[in-house]
Scaffold this motif. Structure first.
Motif, short mmCIF file in Angstrom:
data_model
loop_
_atom_site.label_atom_id
_atom_site.label_comp_id
_atom_site.label_asym_id
_atom_site.label_seq_id
_atom_site.Cartn_x
_atom_site.Cartn_y
_atom_site.Cartn_z
N TYR A 83 2.78 4.70 -0.46
CA TYR A 83 1.51 4.82 -1.18
C TYR A 83 1.26 6.26 -1.61
O TYR A 83 1.38 7.19 -0.81
N THR B 135 -1.55 7.55 -2.14
CA THR B 135 -2.66 8.02 -1.31
C THR B 135 -2.17 8.69 -0.03
O THR B 135 -2.61 9.79 0.32
N THR C 222 8.59 4.08 -7.23
CA THR C 222 7.79 2.87 -7.05
C THR C 222 8.27 1.74 -7.95
O THR C 222 8.37 0.58 -7.52
N PRO D 180 2.73 -1.18 -4.64
CA PRO D 180 1.60 -0.77 -3.80
C PRO D 180 0.23 -0.85 -4.47
O PRO D 180 -0.78 -0.93 -3.78
N TYR D 181 0.21 -0.83 -5.81
CA TYR D 181 -1.06 -0.85 -6.53
C TYR D 181 -0.99 -1.82 -7.70
O TYR D 181 0.08 -1.95 -8.33
#
Length: 215
Positions: free
Chosen positions: A53, A55, A159, A170-171
């Protein structure tokens, strides 16, 4: 510099503490609760996946760079300049994208909610405010901005390739299966432009704001 130092060092330490705490809480949360990560059945796989992630990576960057600043606010090298800008801009992007785009799509509970608040709200606010007030100043130039763009681009590339292999993203804004490559390419371009734009914004502010190392 002296008049900023007494407050700067504890502030850097505070930012580092929140950033690393948020990551630690998130790791514990996914270790004990598999619900949000049902595609990863093993505890080790779920924990390892946390670090996919943006984040989490941005919070780690904030934690590491701010520990270094708390120890030595005058620390300076090209690597430190790039990592610090990546940390500040990355955590700003984290806060912006989550609170404006992603918050409506998730409903965390328990430790996941604690980690969400710390990683997406508290740490971004503290890190950005700290950079605006204390800097350190004089560490951002055009080269640093351009080199720092490698971080989000590398994350996006990793990703998308990993997602194509394991069929998991992840998003939502990078989910090729749900939206197709054309839409995801636009989304990635928006994120890249936001990151570089904030980097050049930081360059402009760095030349005007007071703080540690101000010239």
């Amino acid at each position: 510099m002296a008049r900023y130092l007494p407050l700067a060092r504890p502030w850097f330490g505070l930012v580092a503490a929140f950033a690393l705490l948020g990551v630690a809480v998130q790791v514990v949360a996914v270790a004990v609760d598999s619900a949000p990560y049902s595609v990863f059945t093993g505890t080790g796989a779920r924990v390892a996946n946390v670090f996919a992630y943006f984040t989490i990576l941005s919070n780690l960057l904030v934690g590491v760079t701010h520990v270094l600043l708390a120890v030595d606010p005058a620390r300076d090298s090209l690597a430190m300049r790039v990592l610090l800008l990546d940390a500040v801009v990355g955590i700003a992007v984290t806060g912006i994208v989550y609170n404006l785009v992603l918050a409506q799509t998730v409903d965390p509970h328990g430790l996941h909610q604690v980690a969400t608040v710390v990683c997406h709200m508290i740490t971004p606010l503290l890190a950005v405010v700290g950079w605006l007030v204390f800097g350190p100043r004089g560490l951002v130039d055009r080269e640093v901005v351009l080199v720092s763009a490698g971080y989000p681009l590398a994350w996006l590339a990793f990703t998308l390739v990993r997602g194509a292999v394991i069929d998991w993203y992840p998003y939502p804004f990078v989910d090729v299966v749900a939206h197709g490559y054309a839409r995801i390419a636009v989304n990635c371009l928006v994120v890249a432009v936001l990151f570089v734009g904030l980097g050049f914004g930081a360059l402009a502010l760095d030349r005007r704001l007071p703080g540690l190392g101000a010239r």
